[in-house]
Design a protein around this motif. Structure first.
Motif, PDB file in Angstrom:
ATOM      1  N   LYS A  47       0.732  -1.237   0.182  1.00  0.00           N
ATOM      2  CA  LYS A  47      -0.189  -0.081   0.026  1.00  0.00           C
ATOM      3  C   LYS A  47       0.769   1.145  -0.500  1.00  0.00           C
ATOM      4  O   LYS A  47       0.300   2.539  -0.652  1.00  0.00           O
ATOM      5  N   THR A  48       2.086   1.522   0.342  1.00  0.00           N
ATOM      6  CA  THR A  48       2.552   2.109   0.343  1.00  0.00           C
ATOM      7  C   THR A  48       4.229   1.998   1.075  1.00  0.00           C
ATOM      8  O   THR A  48       5.415   0.750   1.289  1.00  0.00           O
ATOM      9  N   LYS A  49       5.043   2.507  -0.437  1.00  0.00           N
ATOM     10  CA  LYS A  49       6.531   1.957  -0.521  1.00  0.00           C
ATOM     11  C   LYS A  49       7.692   1.968   0.528  1.00  0.00           C
ATOM     12  O   LYS A  49       6.948   2.714   1.482  1.00  0.00           O
ATOM     13  N   VAL A  50       7.977   1.001   0.208  1.00  0.00           N
ATOM     14  CA  VAL A  50       8.497   0.455   2.131  1.00  0.00           C
ATOM     15  C   VAL A  50      10.595   0.556   1.535  1.00  0.00           C
ATOM     16  O   VAL A  50      10.878   0.406   0.316  1.00  0.00           O
ATOM     17  N   LEU A  89      10.871 -12.546   2.889  1.00  0.00           N
ATOM     18  CA  LEU A  89       9.335 -12.474   1.936  1.00  0.00           C
ATOM     19  C   LEU A  89       8.673 -11.277   1.534  1.00  0.00           C
ATOM     20  O   LEU A  89       8.799 -11.395   0.437  1.00  0.00           O
ATOM     21  N   ILE A  90       8.534 -10.177   2.507  1.00  0.00           N
ATOM     22  CA  ILE A  90       8.307  -8.979   1.866  1.00  0.00           C
ATOM     23  C   ILE A  90       9.332  -8.214   1.211  1.00  0.00           C
ATOM     24  O   ILE A  90       8.427  -7.311   0.917  1.00  0.00           O
ATOM     25  N   LEU A  91      10.859  -8.279   1.509  1.00  0.00           N
ATOM     26  CA  LEU A  91      11.196  -7.899   0.363  1.00  0.00           C
ATOM     27  C   LEU A  91      11.840  -8.159  -1.108  1.00  0.00           C
ATOM     28  O   LEU A  91      11.255  -7.018  -1.792  1.00  0.00           O
ATOM     29  N   LEU A  92      11.043  -9.606  -0.874  1.00  0.00           N
ATOM     30  CA  LEU A  92      11.153  -9.672  -2.428  1.00  0.00           C
ATOM     31  C   LEU A  92       9.567  -9.718  -2.795  1.00  0.00           C
ATOM     32  O   LEU A  92       9.660  -8.920  -4.182  1.00  0.00           O
ATOM     33  N   ASP A  93       8.342  -9.901  -1.913  1.00  0.00           N
ATOM     34  CA  ASP A  93       7.479  -9.376  -2.568  1.00  0.00           C
ATOM     35  C   ASP A  93       6.717  -7.797  -2.424  1.00  0.00           C
ATOM     36  O   ASP A  93       6.419  -7.682  -4.275  1.00  0.00           O
ATOM     37  N   ALA A  94       8.021  -7.281  -2.738  1.00  0.00           N
ATOM     38  CA  ALA A  94       7.782  -5.724  -2.595  1.00  0.00           C
ATOM     39  C   ALA A  94       8.534  -5.119  -3.781  1.00  0.00           C
ATOM     40  O   ALA A  94       8.650  -4.392  -4.465  1.00  0.00           O
ATOM     41  N   ILE A 101      11.213   0.102  -2.600  1.00  0.00           N
ATOM     42  CA  ILE A 101      12.728   2.126  -2.831  1.00  0.00           C
ATOM     43  C   ILE A 101      13.632   1.140  -2.188  1.00  0.00           C
ATOM     44  O   ILE A 101      14.274   0.813  -1.219  1.00  0.00           O
ATOM     45  N   ASP A 102      14.509   0.976  -2.994  1.00  0.00           N
ATOM     46  CA  ASP A 102      16.302   0.317  -3.229  1.00  0.00           C
ATOM     47  C   ASP A 102      17.157   0.961  -2.709  1.00  0.00           C
ATOM     48  O   ASP A 102      17.273   2.023  -3.522  1.00  0.00           O
ATOM     49  N   ASP A 103      17.647   1.385  -1.455  1.00  0.00           N
ATOM     50  CA  ASP A 103      18.914   2.246  -0.652  1.00  0.00           C
ATOM     51  C   ASP A 103      19.754   1.370  -0.213  1.00  0.00           C
ATOM     52  O   ASP A 103      20.202   1.884   0.498  1.00  0.00           O
ATOM     53  N   ARG A 104      19.838   0.951  -0.811  1.00  0.00           N
ATOM     54  CA  ARG A 104      21.358  -0.406  -0.589  1.00  0.00           C
ATOM     55  C   ARG A 104      21.908   0.433  -0.932  1.00  0.00           C
ATOM     56  O   ARG A 104      22.073   1.185  -1.698  1.00  0.00           O
ATOM     57  N   PRO A 105      23.000   0.162  -0.306  1.00  0.00           N
ATOM     58  CA  PRO A 105      24.236   0.655  -0.151  1.00  0.00           C
ATOM     59  C   PRO A 105      25.214   0.575  -2.035  1.00  0.00           C
ATOM     60  O   PRO A 105      24.858  -0.485  -2.409  1.00  0.00           O
TER      61      PRO A 105
END
Length: 111
Positions: A47-50, A89-94, A101-105
């Protein structure tokens, strides 16, 4: 998976092999997801980007607690590894639903 001449088996072999997933740990993961749903609302990451970093940190906190010898999360009373799986699972689903929102280094090679 079976090398069968049965046409129904051959057709079934082309489907997603859910039977390979161990169900015992999934029950604990489901309870962790229910706990998160009560706290943050079901499927809130759709519902809201993470931010990836939020779930990376949560995953690492639970994994490191387990590495240090704590099996059960004091708040949820569920296994830390079930929390790790739920976060992944949440990361993969998102990622799959484009709400991550991909804020990985960034690496020196880029992405």
């Amino acid at each position: 998976m079976a090398n069968s001449k049965n046409p129904k088996q051959q057709y079934g072999d082309k489907k997603t092999p859910f039977f390979l997933i161990p169900t015992l740990p999934l029950a604990d993961v489901a309870w962790v997801m229910k706990s998160g749903a009560k706290k943050y609302n079901p499927f809130n990451w759709r519902k809201t980007k993470v931010y990836a970093s939020t779930y990376i940190s949560a995953t690492q906190r639970h994994f490191f607690a387990w590495i240090e010898g704590e099996d059960v999360d004091p708040e949820s009373k569920r296994h830390h590894l079930a929390h790790v799986i739920a976060n992944i699972l949440i990361l993969l689903d998102a990622a799959m639903t484009r709400t991550l929102i991909d804020d990985r280094p960034k690496t020196h090679k880029g992405r």
